[in-house]
Design an enzyme around this catalytic site. Structure first.
Site, PDB file in Angstrom:
ATOM      1  N   ASP A  86      -1.093  -5.991   0.051  1.00 37.42           N
ATOM      2  CA  ASP A  86      -1.396  -5.374   1.348  1.00 37.42           C
ATOM      3  C   ASP A  86      -2.893  -5.207   1.527  1.00 37.42           C
ATOM      4  O   ASP A  86      -3.595  -4.727   0.621  1.00 37.42           O
ATOM      5  CB  ASP A  86      -0.754  -3.983   1.417  1.00 37.42           C
ATOM      6  CG  ASP A  86       0.546  -3.984   2.195  1.00 37.42           C
ATOM      7  OD1 ASP A  86       0.722  -4.857   3.077  1.00 37.42           O
ATOM      8  OD2 ASP A  86       1.383  -3.116   1.915  1.00 37.42           O
ATOM      9  N   LYS A 144      -0.798  -9.284   3.290  1.00 36.19           N
ATOM     10  CA  LYS A 144      -0.038  -8.747   4.420  1.00 36.19           C
ATOM     11  C   LYS A 144      -0.911  -7.727   5.135  1.00 36.19           C
ATOM     12  O   LYS A 144      -1.680  -6.999   4.490  1.00 36.19           O
ATOM     13  CB  LYS A 144       1.260  -8.089   3.927  1.00 36.19           C
ATOM     14  CG  LYS A 144       2.027  -7.357   5.015  1.00 36.19           C
ATOM     15  CD  LYS A 144       3.440  -7.011   4.584  1.00 36.19           C
ATOM     16  CE  LYS A 144       3.594  -5.728   3.804  1.00 36.19           C
ATOM     17  NZ  LYS A 144       3.084  -4.520   4.493  1.00 36.19           N
ATOM     18  N   GLU A 193       9.742  -3.565   9.891  1.00 34.80           N
ATOM     19  CA  GLU A 193      10.021  -2.235   9.329  1.00 34.80           C
ATOM     20  C   GLU A 193      10.535  -1.298  10.426  1.00 34.80           C
ATOM     21  O   GLU A 193       9.892  -1.133  11.472  1.00 34.80           O
ATOM     22  CB  GLU A 193       8.755  -1.649   8.687  1.00 34.80           C
ATOM     23  CG  GLU A 193       9.006  -0.252   8.135  1.00 34.80           C
ATOM     24  CD  GLU A 193       7.972   0.236   7.132  1.00 34.80           C
ATOM     25  OE1 GLU A 193       6.992  -0.491   6.866  1.00 34.80           O
ATOM     26  OE2 GLU A 193       8.146   1.348   6.615  1.00 34.80           O
ATOM     27  N   GLU A 216      -0.804  -5.088   8.956  1.00 36.57           N
ATOM     28  CA  GLU A 216       0.069  -4.552  10.002  1.00 36.57           C
ATOM     29  C   GLU A 216      -0.476  -4.854  11.387  1.00 36.57           C
ATOM     30  O   GLU A 216      -1.648  -4.587  11.669  1.00 36.57           O
ATOM     31  CB  GLU A 216       0.197  -3.037   9.816  1.00 36.57           C
ATOM     32  CG  GLU A 216       0.792  -2.660   8.464  1.00 36.57           C
ATOM     33  CD  GLU A 216       0.851  -1.158   8.240  1.00 36.57           C
ATOM     34  OE1 GLU A 216       0.547  -0.385   9.172  1.00 36.57           O
ATOM     35  OE2 GLU A 216       1.196  -0.759   7.112  1.00 36.57           O
ATOM     36  N   ASP A 234       0.833  -1.205   0.000  1.00 39.30           N
ATOM     37  CA  ASP A 234       0.000   0.000   0.000  1.00 39.30           C
ATOM     38  C   ASP A 234       0.872   1.261   0.000  1.00 39.30           C
ATOM     39  O   ASP A 234       0.345   2.374   0.012  1.00 39.30           O
ATOM     40  CB  ASP A 234      -1.041  -0.013   1.130  1.00 39.30           C
ATOM     41  CG  ASP A 234      -0.432  -0.084   2.511  1.00 39.30           C
ATOM     42  OD1 ASP A 234       0.799  -0.168   2.630  1.00 39.30           O
ATOM     43  OD2 ASP A 234      -1.215  -0.041   3.490  1.00 39.30           O
ATOM     44  N   SER A 235       2.211   1.071  -0.071  1.00 36.20           N
ATOM     45  CA  SER A 235       3.092   2.197  -0.411  1.00 36.20           C
ATOM     46  C   SER A 235       2.657   2.751  -1.765  1.00 36.20           C
ATOM     47  O   SER A 235       3.006   3.890  -2.122  1.00 36.20           O
ATOM     48  CB  SER A 235       4.561   1.752  -0.457  1.00 36.20           C
ATOM     49  OG  SER A 235       4.712   0.584  -1.235  1.00 36.20           O
TER      50      SER A 235
HETATM   51  O1  KIV Z   1       3.566  -1.041   1.464  1.00 29.96           O
HETATM   52  C1  KIV Z   1       4.736  -1.429   1.346  1.00 29.96           C
HETATM   53  O2  KIV Z   1       5.406  -1.229   0.326  1.00 29.96           O
HETATM   54  C2  KIV Z   1       5.320  -2.152   2.457  1.00 29.96           C
HETATM   55  C3  KIV Z   1       6.798  -2.317   2.463  1.00 29.96           C
HETATM   56  C4  KIV Z   1       7.400  -1.087   3.061  1.00 29.96           C
HETATM   57  C5  KIV Z   1       7.227  -3.529   3.180  1.00 29.96           C
HETATM   58  O3  KIV Z   1       4.635  -2.542   3.354  1.00 29.96           O
END
Ligand code: KIV
Length: 258
Positions: A86, A114, A183, A116, A47-48
């Site tokens: 994410d 993934k 992270e 958090e 989600d970056s």
């Molecule tokens: O969203 C993302 O790109 C991430 C990485 C920083 C691991 O979670």
């Protein structure tokens, strides 16, 4: 070259085999295909996306439909790599929403998800894993919490944070995660976590002693010259190269007389 499809189980097994996990992010078809062609085993549609592609100030603005759109694009590359997506902000607040959101990303082409958190999301992780979706954990600095945390701060510097990281990592292992992203965790605590858990730790700004490393690909390639990060030195100045090529092309177009 090994052409077997990479599974979550194969990523988990890399720790036992002593093979480091070199993971990167991708948000579209060409980047996924390029990363896959060089053998990156785990590609994350992170989600970056929100900051590096969509221009949001942080990841809390990324929606489920935006994630689905980019996961579909990445999945069209049919990577050999494990394609992880994410779960966006607030899409996994309950077990029901987590399972339903994870399955939406799987329907879009993700092979694992993934999210958090640690002990606080252990029930959601158990639910997703039980529904057949492999789960990648994410501990340390949690970008989806950047607003309440007031910035991106390194975790594990004091004893309460250290103890919480240990408990969260244990909770994720118990809930069935196949690996954990760490992270912005101090190198000392990341090393301890790596020795403690039976699944791979994949670090980003967490020192050299993790079982693997992950980076946001545009940061590695120097595509975003408007900020710099302590934990990544770009290996290419893609932004400057693009500017040069575009400038030269523009001059060439403008030089042609009518
Ligand atoms: O969203 C993302 O790109 C991430 C990485 C920083 C691991 O979670």
């Amino acid at each position: 070259m090994n052409t077997a499809k990479v599974t979550a189980e194969a990523i988990r097994a890399m720790k036992g085999r002593g093979v480091k996990v070199a993971a990167l992010t991708a948000y579209d078809f060409p980047m996924t295909r390029l990363l896959d062609e060089v053998g990156i085993p785990l590609i994350l549609v992170g989600d970056s996306l929100g900051m590096v592609v969509l221009g949001y100030p942080d990841t809390t603005h990324v929606t489920m439909s935006e994630m689905e759109h980019h996961v579909r694009a990445a999945a069209r590359a049919k990577p050999r790599a494990l394609l992880v997506a994410d779960l966006p902000y607030q899409s996994y607040d309950t077990v029901e929403s987590a399972v339903s959101s994870a399955n939406r990303l799987v329907a879009a082409g993700a092979e694992a998800v993934k999210a958090e958190g640690g002990a606080d999301i252990a029930e959601q992780v158990r639910g997703m894993v039980a529904s057949g979706v492999p789960f990648l954990g994410h501990l340390g600095m949690l970008p989806q919490h950047v607003i309440e945390e007031g910035g991106y701060h390194v975790k594990g510097k004091n004893e309460p944070e250290h103890q919480r990281l240990l408990a969260d990592a244990d909770a994720l292992v118990k809930a069935g995660a196949f690996a954990i992203v760490l992270e912005l965790v101090t190198a000392r605590v990341a090393k301890e976590l790596t020795q403690r858990v039976p699944i791979p730790t994949i670090g980003i700004g967490a020192g050299p002693d993790c079982d693997g490393q992950i980076l946001v690909t545009p940061d590695l390639l120097g595509m975003l010259p408007w900020y710099s990060l302590k934990h990544v030195k770009p290996k290419l100045n893609a932004a400057e190269q693009m500017r040069t090529v575009v400038k030269e092309w523009k001059l060439g177009v403008e030089a042609v007389k009518r």
